[in-house]
Design a protein around this motif. Structure first.
Motif: not given
Length: 184
Positions: A76, A78-79, A132-133, A135-138, A184
């Motif tokens: 849980e 950070s990316d 997974a990353l 989908e989070r835009g990472a 970012s």
């Protein structure tokens, strides 16, 4: 399968794992049969080809890959930390045998490779993490699981052949992670 046949099969797999760890995947199957204290016919009855024997050895490893990937995905933080955890897990998974990182990395994405099933398991696990990353835009656009496996496998190969410890490998993995993450 009869109990004695199952014991023979299990013993062959256990001995093959040891012999392959010592001598590599091209080790003599006759040596494996001898060390397992079974005849060559028994070995070939259970494992008609070398690839069948390697696949049996790999099943335990496949389960470990799945479990390790699930553990990373449950993280849980950070990316970036999740990605680094995956990289470190990946390096550990492919570094179980001396020379393993180079063998796996050069076979990655090659459909003709005799260890293609192992590579598919690894790239599938990497794909789960990348998805997974993503989908989070990472992640930066265009990050591909096989390319990631090749890149991180290259770092693992250098570490394996040079005897680098985890403290020397971590900064290399950080450079790779920072290059993959979206700005970012």
């Amino acid at each position: 399968m009869r109990a004695d046949a199952q014991r023979n099969r299990d013993r062959i797999v256990e001995v093959a794992r040891e012999v392959f760890r010592e001598q590599g995947y091209e080790a003599s199957l006759d040596l494996i049969a001898k060390r397992a204290e079974v005849g060559a016919g028994t070995l070939y009855r259970h494992f008609p080809t070398r690839d069948d024997l390697i696949d049996a050895i790999m099943q335990v490893w496949v389960d470990r890959v799945t479990e390790s990937t699930d553990k990373v995905l449950a993280y849980e933080g950070s990316d970036r930390d999740l990605l680094l955890r995956w990289f470190e897990t990946y390096v550990e998974l492919i570094s179980l045998h001396k020379g393993g990182p180079a063998k796996i990395t050069t076979a990655m994405g090659n459909p003709e490779s005799p260890i293609r099933s192992k590579c598919q398991v690894l790239s599938g696990a990497a794909g789960r993490v990348m998805d997974a990353l993503g989908e989070r835009g990472a992640l930066r656009p265009g990050v591909d699981a096989v390319q990631v496996c090749r890149l991180v496998g290259g770092v693992a190969s250098v570490a394996d052949s040079s005897g680098l410890d985890d403290d020397a490998v971590r900064p290399l993995l950080e450079v790779v992670a920072d290059g993959m993450l979206a700005r970012s």
